[in-house]
Design an enzyme around this catalytic site. Sequence first.
Site, mmCIF file in Angstrom:
data_model
loop_
_atom_site.group_PDB
_atom_site.id
_atom_site.type_symbol
_atom_site.label_atom_id
_atom_site.label_comp_id
_atom_site.label_asym_id
_atom_site.label_seq_id
_atom_site.Cartn_x
_atom_site.Cartn_y
_atom_site.Cartn_z
ATOM 1 C CG ASP A 162 -2.103 -1.098 1.201
ATOM 2 O OD1 ASP A 162 -2.211 -1.439 0.049
ATOM 3 O OD2 ASP A 162 -2.578 -1.082 2.014
ATOM 4 N N GLY A 163 2.015 1.147 0.628
ATOM 5 C CA GLY A 163 2.845 2.429 0.855
ATOM 6 C C GLY A 163 3.281 2.824 -0.623
ATOM 7 C CD GLN B 285 4.388 6.360 1.388
ATOM 8 O OE1 GLN B 285 4.113 7.226 0.616
ATOM 9 N NE2 GLN B 285 4.338 5.276 1.022
#
Length: 307
Positions: free
Chosen positions: A70-71, A244
């Site tokens: 997902d990142g 992030q």
Amino acid sequence: MKVTNVALIVNKEKAPAREMGRFIVTYCREHGLNAYLLPVDAAFLGFPDLATSLHNLRQTADLVISLGGDGTLLGAARLFAEAGVPVLGINLGRLGFLTAAEPEQLEQALAQLVQGRCSVDERTLLKAVIRRRGQQVEESLALNDVVITKGAFARIIAVSCYINGEYLTTYPGDGIIVATATGSTAYSLSAGGPILNPALDCLIITPICPHTLSARSIVISGQETLRATVSSDHGDIMLTVDGQKGYPLEPEDSIVVTKAPFRARLIRLPGQCFYRILRTRLQDTPIVEGPDPDQRCKEGEEGEGTE
């Protein structure tokens, strides 16, 4: 949708990434598609002739394939959202809530792309602006959430929230999460926020470990503006974007969060729907299905169109 030029974004820390990335490039060549990569990804996969700049990828790509978790998809979505390029996520991570396919489904997913059988979901993006002493010092986009939080010290901060200039409340505690409907199943959910259908155009404000009995999540319209100011007796405060990117904050900084003027575009494969993903990804115990759940999902999709 017609696909000719494919950009491939690779998470090089995932063990299967090299083999699967090379497979995607080979598949594209065999089916008349042009594959392009950033220079670091091209070197990693051993295709230096396919390297090009991010600017060129944004200008020429019809589709982005993110190879990771997902990142990786979140990063790709932020990079290509303004250019309107949709992203297909292949899950090499743990949960893969946002990705469209697992590794064993890769070839089938690519075939559905070539056949034009995929649809595009449009998702709200957040724009967060940090203002300090009347000046803008940072701006960033988020698909899941922006988070104002204390650092390592076990001392609370106070975040005062204003909606369209109207004072709402002050949350004393570890901070707040401002999430999109897409991000409602991420950090906001863990902090007690609601689950929302990602098609909804709204923002969720969820306090983190609030030092009060009355604090609750609140959902506001995507047309409204949130301004949050931070009060603290220490300087260990951060703004994080999609978990992030991080920016240090100072006491009395203002963070203005609005809906971005463009949306992220995510590829959905045939037969996929939000409620099936919710059922299968986040369940704690096996769920007994009713009759023919796949057919119910398909029937529901017939009236959806592009979100």
